[in-house]
Design an enzyme around this catalytic site. Structure first.
Site, PDB file in Angstrom:
ATOM      1  N   GLU A 134      42.028  51.522  45.283  1.00 53.65           N
ATOM      2  CA  GLU A 134      43.042  51.618  46.600  1.00 53.65           C
ATOM      3  C   GLU A 134      42.390  51.936  47.348  1.00 53.65           C
ATOM      4  O   GLU A 134      41.757  52.438  48.043  1.00 53.65           O
ATOM      5  CB  GLU A 134      44.507  52.168  45.512  1.00 53.65           C
ATOM      6  CG  GLU A 134      44.918  51.694  44.355  1.00 53.65           C
ATOM      7  CD  GLU A 134      46.180  52.178  44.406  1.00 53.65           C
ATOM      8  OE1 GLU A 134      47.166  52.465  45.101  1.00 53.65           O
ATOM      9  OE2 GLU A 134      46.805  53.242  43.521  1.00 53.65           O
ATOM     10  N   GLU A 177      55.269  42.668  46.814  1.00 57.71           N
ATOM     11  CA  GLU A 177      56.087  43.366  46.179  1.00 57.71           C
ATOM     12  C   GLU A 177      57.372  43.769  45.849  1.00 57.71           C
ATOM     13  O   GLU A 177      57.825  44.894  46.888  1.00 57.71           O
ATOM     14  CB  GLU A 177      55.023  44.403  45.279  1.00 57.71           C
ATOM     15  CG  GLU A 177      53.988  43.347  44.405  1.00 57.71           C
ATOM     16  CD  GLU A 177      53.067  44.793  43.841  1.00 57.71           C
ATOM     17  OE1 GLU A 177      53.613  45.697  42.742  1.00 57.71           O
ATOM     18  OE2 GLU A 177      52.551  45.097  44.750  1.00 57.71           O
ATOM     19  N   LYS A 217      58.806  46.830  45.135  1.00 55.40           N
ATOM     20  CA  LYS A 217      58.804  48.436  46.174  1.00 55.40           C
ATOM     21  C   LYS A 217      60.021  48.596  46.808  1.00 55.40           C
ATOM     22  O   LYS A 217      60.338  48.270  47.237  1.00 55.40           O
ATOM     23  CB  LYS A 217      57.481  47.895  46.126  1.00 55.40           C
ATOM     24  CG  LYS A 217      57.068  48.008  45.048  1.00 55.40           C
ATOM     25  CD  LYS A 217      54.921  47.834  46.095  1.00 55.40           C
ATOM     26  CE  LYS A 217      54.377  49.466  46.096  1.00 55.40           C
ATOM     27  NZ  LYS A 217      53.299  50.001  45.190  1.00 55.40           N
ATOM     28  N   GLU A 265      55.590  49.611  52.480  1.00 56.40           N
ATOM     29  CA  GLU A 265      55.185  49.192  50.691  1.00 56.40           C
ATOM     30  C   GLU A 265      55.266  48.014  50.221  1.00 56.40           C
ATOM     31  O   GLU A 265      54.688  47.094  49.081  1.00 56.40           O
ATOM     32  CB  GLU A 265      55.691  49.790  49.808  1.00 56.40           C
ATOM     33  CG  GLU A 265      55.036  51.961  49.996  1.00 56.40           C
ATOM     34  CD  GLU A 265      54.930  52.758  48.870  1.00 56.40           C
ATOM     35  OE1 GLU A 265      54.788  52.340  47.766  1.00 56.40           O
ATOM     36  OE2 GLU A 265      55.696  53.943  48.786  1.00 56.40           O
TER      37      GLU A 265
END
Length: 343
Positions: free
Chosen positions: A261, A313, A316, A321
């Protein structure tokens, strides 16, 4: 000395297998699914192919996604749920069932690169389960006649020392688990997956961390770090090499690292979180990896790297984030990333 990224990175969610490890310098993208508005898996995999993204990392098994990956030619890193580690470690039958459900039915048509047992659980309560889970998964794969390397993914919070990079070492809390894990991986020719986030080092200490150094821009050379005979012009290389140093001090010579990541938020209100910086970081990183220079400690050995993440997303935690995606859920670009340069 502990560099800023060690503390900062912990805030985010982190026989020979040589025939599987040929994608030096390969670029993939994490396919996170912590959202309720994402496209169908078939559409997502079509996007990967259309954007020349050759590798995908899945944080947990999803049969619909795996079905969409059949005959796609995309290399797949398949993770386990952290919640499954205890059963995978203690119950070989559960490991057999896991492989039988998520790997064996797809093995002929899906190109599995690695199975990673757990994500960012070392150090922590589940840390002791990682190596036994890896062993049971490997045994289950072998029993099924499938050759896929088994590993785990760690955050750089496993490092107790990281600056300068040559002084990289596992923390006392992590070393108990990391030393046997890296020895095991080295004996199998399998890599260790590491989640690397220069962004959080910058956000934690923006007054002292030079932005160009973190963004891999040309201006970063002015803030370069000299470590013995090695010169670091960007933080990404410094973090990777600090981890290499830690692995070597733990006795695992020659172990390969894969950056599972890395990324930069395009919004969310965090320090330095902007479209401009996110585009600069990811595009500069892709050019850096594709250039083939490797790192100062591993010159000429490009690092297989997975960007985080494919989509913004919405489930999250609020803030940065939710803004690491390269694409919106409607499949439009958040900003442009040139994957052709890394192909």
């Amino acid at each position: 000395m502990v560099a800023p990224w060690i503390l900062a990175c912990s805030f985010l969610l982190c026989s020979s297998w040589s025939s599987f490890l040929g994608a030096e310098g390969a670029i993939g993208v994490n396919y996170g699914m912590v959202a309720n508005n994402l496209p169908a898996p078939a559409q997502v995999i079509s996007m990967y192919k259309a954007k020349n993204i050759s590798y995908v990392r899945l944080f947990h098994p999803d049969k619909a996604v795996l079905a969409a990956l059949r005959d796609s030619g995309i290399g797949v890193v398949l993770g386990t749920y952290n919640e499954d580690l205890a059963r995978l470690a203690s119950n070989s039958s559960f490991a057999d069932s896991w492989v039988g459900s998520y790997v064996q039915p797809f093995a002929g048509t899906v190109q599995f690169r690695y199975i990673n047992a757990g994500n960012e659980v070392i150090p922590g309560e589940a840390a002791a389960n990682v190596l036994p889970a890896m062993r049971n998964l490997e045994a289950a794969l072998k029993s099924a006649g499938i050759s896929v390397p088994v590993t785990t993914a760690v955050a750089t919070s496993v490092l107790g020392a990281s600056y300068p990079p040559s002084q990289g070492a596992f923390s006392e809390a992590a070393s108990t688990y990391m030393a046997p894990i890296v020895t095991y991986l080295a004996s199998k020719g399998a890599p260790l997956l590491v989640n690397v986030y220069p962004y959080f080092a910058y956000a934690a200490d923006a007054q002292r961390v030079q932005l160009g150094y973190v963004l891999l821009s040309q201006s970063g050379a002015a803030a370069s770090v000299t470590d013995g005979g090695m010169v670091y012009t960007n933080m990404f290389d410094a973090i990777v090499d600090a981890t290499y140093a830690a692995v070597e001090k733990a006795g695992a010579q020659g172990l390969k690292l894969v950056v599972s990541e890395t990324g930069w938020p395009s919004g969310g209100g965090g320090v330095g979180a902007s479209l401009e910086n996110a585009a600069a970081y990811n595009n500069n990183l892709l050019r850096h990896i594709a250039g083939g220079a490797g790192t100062p400690r591993r010159p000429g050995k490009p690092v297989e790297t997975y960007l985080f993440a494919m989509f913004n997303e919405n489930q999250k935690p609020e803030g940065v984030e939710q803004h690491f995606g390269l694409f919106q859920p409607d499949m439009t670009e958040v900003y442009h990333v040139n994957f052709t340069a890394s192909s």
